[in-house]
Design a protein around this motif. Structure first.
Motif, mmCIF file in Angstrom:
data_model
loop_
_atom_site.group_PDB
_atom_site.id
_atom_site.type_symbol
_atom_site.label_atom_id
_atom_site.label_comp_id
_atom_site.label_asym_id
_atom_site.label_seq_id
_atom_site.Cartn_x
_atom_site.Cartn_y
_atom_site.Cartn_z
ATOM 1 N N GLN A 183 0.755 -1.193 0.005
ATOM 2 C CA GLN A 183 0.065 -0.010 0.086
ATOM 3 C C GLN A 183 0.833 1.274 -0.118
ATOM 4 N N VAL A 184 1.950 0.980 0.628
ATOM 5 C CA VAL A 184 2.825 2.419 0.616
ATOM 6 C C VAL A 184 4.216 2.178 -0.039
ATOM 7 N N ARG A 185 5.100 3.078 0.022
ATOM 8 C CA ARG A 185 6.466 2.620 -0.707
ATOM 9 C C ARG A 185 7.479 2.852 0.243
ATOM 10 N N PRO A 186 7.760 1.875 1.234
ATOM 11 C CA PRO A 186 8.912 1.775 2.198
ATOM 12 C C PRO A 186 10.017 1.956 1.373
ATOM 13 N N THR A 187 11.046 2.693 1.964
ATOM 14 C CA THR A 187 12.580 2.522 1.443
ATOM 15 C C THR A 187 13.381 1.074 1.570
ATOM 16 N N GLY A 188 12.801 0.334 2.605
ATOM 17 C CA GLY A 188 13.119 -0.823 2.974
ATOM 18 C C GLY A 188 12.208 -1.699 3.840
ATOM 19 N N VAL A 189 12.476 -2.777 3.775
ATOM 20 C CA VAL A 189 11.694 -3.675 4.875
ATOM 21 C C VAL A 189 12.666 -4.602 5.757
ATOM 22 N N ILE A 190 12.651 -4.810 6.909
ATOM 23 C CA ILE A 190 13.596 -5.491 8.060
ATOM 24 C C ILE A 190 12.474 -6.631 8.448
ATOM 25 N N LEU A 191 12.968 -7.818 8.122
ATOM 26 C CA LEU A 191 12.004 -8.786 8.549
ATOM 27 C C LEU A 191 12.800 -9.806 9.672
ATOM 28 N N TRP A 192 12.139 -9.925 10.719
ATOM 29 C CA TRP A 192 12.846 -11.048 11.660
ATOM 30 C C TRP A 192 12.101 -12.102 11.815
ATOM 31 N N GLN A 193 12.593 -13.377 11.651
ATOM 32 C CA GLN A 193 12.183 -14.459 11.543
ATOM 33 C C GLN A 193 10.860 -14.486 11.070
ATOM 34 N N PRO A 194 10.519 -14.060 9.692
ATOM 35 C CA PRO A 194 9.277 -13.884 9.100
ATOM 36 C C PRO A 194 8.404 -15.332 9.063
ATOM 37 N N ALA A 224 5.312 -15.923 -0.292
ATOM 38 C CA ALA A 224 5.805 -16.300 -1.678
ATOM 39 C C ALA A 224 5.211 -14.948 -2.765
ATOM 40 N N GLY A 225 3.828 -14.740 -2.437
ATOM 41 C CA GLY A 225 3.292 -13.453 -3.130
ATOM 42 C C GLY A 225 3.630 -12.042 -2.912
ATOM 43 N N PHE A 226 4.470 -11.962 -1.613
ATOM 44 C CA PHE A 226 4.568 -10.499 -1.097
ATOM 45 C C PHE A 226 6.031 -10.035 -1.466
ATOM 46 N N ALA A 227 6.694 -10.622 -2.517
ATOM 47 C CA ALA A 227 8.114 -10.161 -2.621
ATOM 48 C C ALA A 227 8.128 -8.446 -2.911
ATOM 49 N N PRO A 228 8.866 -7.860 -2.082
ATOM 50 C CA PRO A 228 8.819 -6.607 -2.026
ATOM 51 C C PRO A 228 9.575 -5.751 -2.977
ATOM 52 N N ARG A 229 9.044 -4.470 -3.639
ATOM 53 C CA ARG A 229 9.766 -3.820 -4.356
ATOM 54 C C ARG A 229 10.712 -2.923 -3.813
ATOM 55 N N CYS A 230 11.430 -3.268 -2.822
ATOM 56 C CA CYS A 230 12.643 -2.506 -2.063
ATOM 57 C C CYS A 230 13.401 -3.431 -1.641
ATOM 58 N N PRO A 231 14.720 -2.978 -0.942
ATOM 59 C CA PRO A 231 15.406 -3.714 -0.391
ATOM 60 C C PRO A 231 14.899 -4.419 0.865
ATOM 61 N N VAL A 232 15.433 -5.592 1.019
ATOM 62 C CA VAL A 232 14.866 -6.472 2.144
ATOM 63 C C VAL A 232 16.261 -6.827 3.188
ATOM 64 N N GLN A 233 15.651 -6.792 4.435
ATOM 65 C CA GLN A 233 16.763 -7.527 5.196
ATOM 66 C C GLN A 233 16.239 -8.630 5.867
ATOM 67 N N TRP A 234 16.633 -9.761 5.619
ATOM 68 C CA TRP A 234 16.006 -11.044 6.619
ATOM 69 C C TRP A 234 16.914 -11.616 7.345
ATOM 70 N N LEU A 235 16.500 -11.451 8.602
ATOM 71 C CA LEU A 235 17.123 -12.083 9.657
ATOM 72 C C LEU A 235 16.605 -13.133 10.681
ATOM 73 N N GLU A 236 16.907 -14.194 10.774
ATOM 74 C CA GLU A 236 16.238 -15.414 11.366
ATOM 75 C C GLU A 236 17.187 -16.131 12.503
#
Length: 279
Positions: A128-139, A191-203
């Motif tokens: 819905q918005v245009r974040p500069t990036g997304v940080i995911l902890w144990q998604p 799988a259908g939510f691939a962001p259009r911005c840089p992603v940090q994935w940490l688990e």
């Protein structure tokens, strides 16, 4: 001499259905402001178990020059409403209000940071918005798998026994959840939510031990993402997403019996923050 960290600012954000309790961590004075981060909470009791870790990370972000907003979503924590009345679309609307509040501060780029089911909510909101990036902890990768796992861990496997057709709320670990919310969550697929911005994935990956309980891997040795996570990250990359993914040793603080802290996750998140700005 070290300057004491600023205390988080508590306030209530007005909403259509009452108010939402928020905590805002101001960027550290004297540090170049780098933007703002909206934190998206996990599900049910995981919210309470993770508060300590989230507070430590929010303070760390503030010391790096980020403003961080934590919001208790409708029916959660100290916000208005009951959990049984919560709906996914209400939570999305809560995030929209919080996002607008952050944008009005005009402190630069806006990021999303989600933990567990909150990562799926953040990914959904990012459309819905245009974040500069997304940080995911144990998604969470699948809403259905997540709820099934949560139900098993909480000895509430009856959750899906007709849950989507029942009129009454479902109880899980002392929380009443509406069939509508359960149905919406069960349909979510990262799988259908691939962001259009840089992603940090940490688990986190638990440190392996042998039969005697002795650590079977040297401390500091590299660890890998869970196979399902690695497959999804690769799929996102093939879809054009820019993903920085890393696993670290640690126990699941969001479900531990005691309030837990994972220093390795804090360190990895701080290290990943350096290249957060859009390239």
């Amino acid at each position: 001499m070290n300057t004491p960290a600023l205390a988080a600012l508590p306030f209530f954000l007005a909403a259509d259905e009452g108010e939402r309790f928020c905590l805002y961590h101001e960027p550290e004075p004297g540090v170049a402001t780098r933007g703002v981060i909206l934190y998206v909470q996990p599900f049910a009791e995981e919210l309470n178990k993770s508060r300590r870790m989230v507070a430590l990370q929010a303070r760390a972000y503030a010391q790096m020059g980020f403003g961080v907003l934590q919001i208790d979503l409708y029916g959660c924590g100290d916000s208005s409403g009951e959990f049984a009345q919560a709906r996914w679309d209400i939570w999305l609307a809560d995030l929209a209000r919080a996002w607008q509040w952050l944008e009005q501060r005009k402190l630069g780029p806006c990021y999303l940071w989600g933990l567990r089911l909150g990562a799926l909510l953040a990914l959904d909101f990012a459309r819905q918005v245009r974040p500069t990036g997304v940080i995911l902890w144990q998604p969470a990768l699948s809403g259905r798998a997540y709820l099934n796992q949560f139900a098993r861990l909480q000895s509430a496997a009856r959750l899906f026994a007709g849950a989507h057709s029942a009129e009454q709320d479902n109880e899980i670990a002392g929380y009443l959840m509406s069939p509508s919310l359960a149905d919406t969550i069960s349909r979510l697929d990262a799988a259908g939510f691939a962001p259009r911005c840089p992603v940090q994935w940490l688990e986190l990956t638990a440190v392996p031990t042998d039969a005697a309980g002795v650590y079977a891997q040297a401390a500091g040795a590299p660890v890998a993402l869970q196979p399902a996570s690695a497959l999804l990250v690769e799929r996102w990359r093939e879809d054009g997403a820019e993903v920085l993914a890393r696993a670290v040793h640690g126990e699941p603080f969001w479900s531990s019996a005691e309030i837990g802290v994972c220093p390795d996750l804090l360190a990895a998140t701080a290290a990943a923050a350096a290249p957060m700005e859009r390239r």
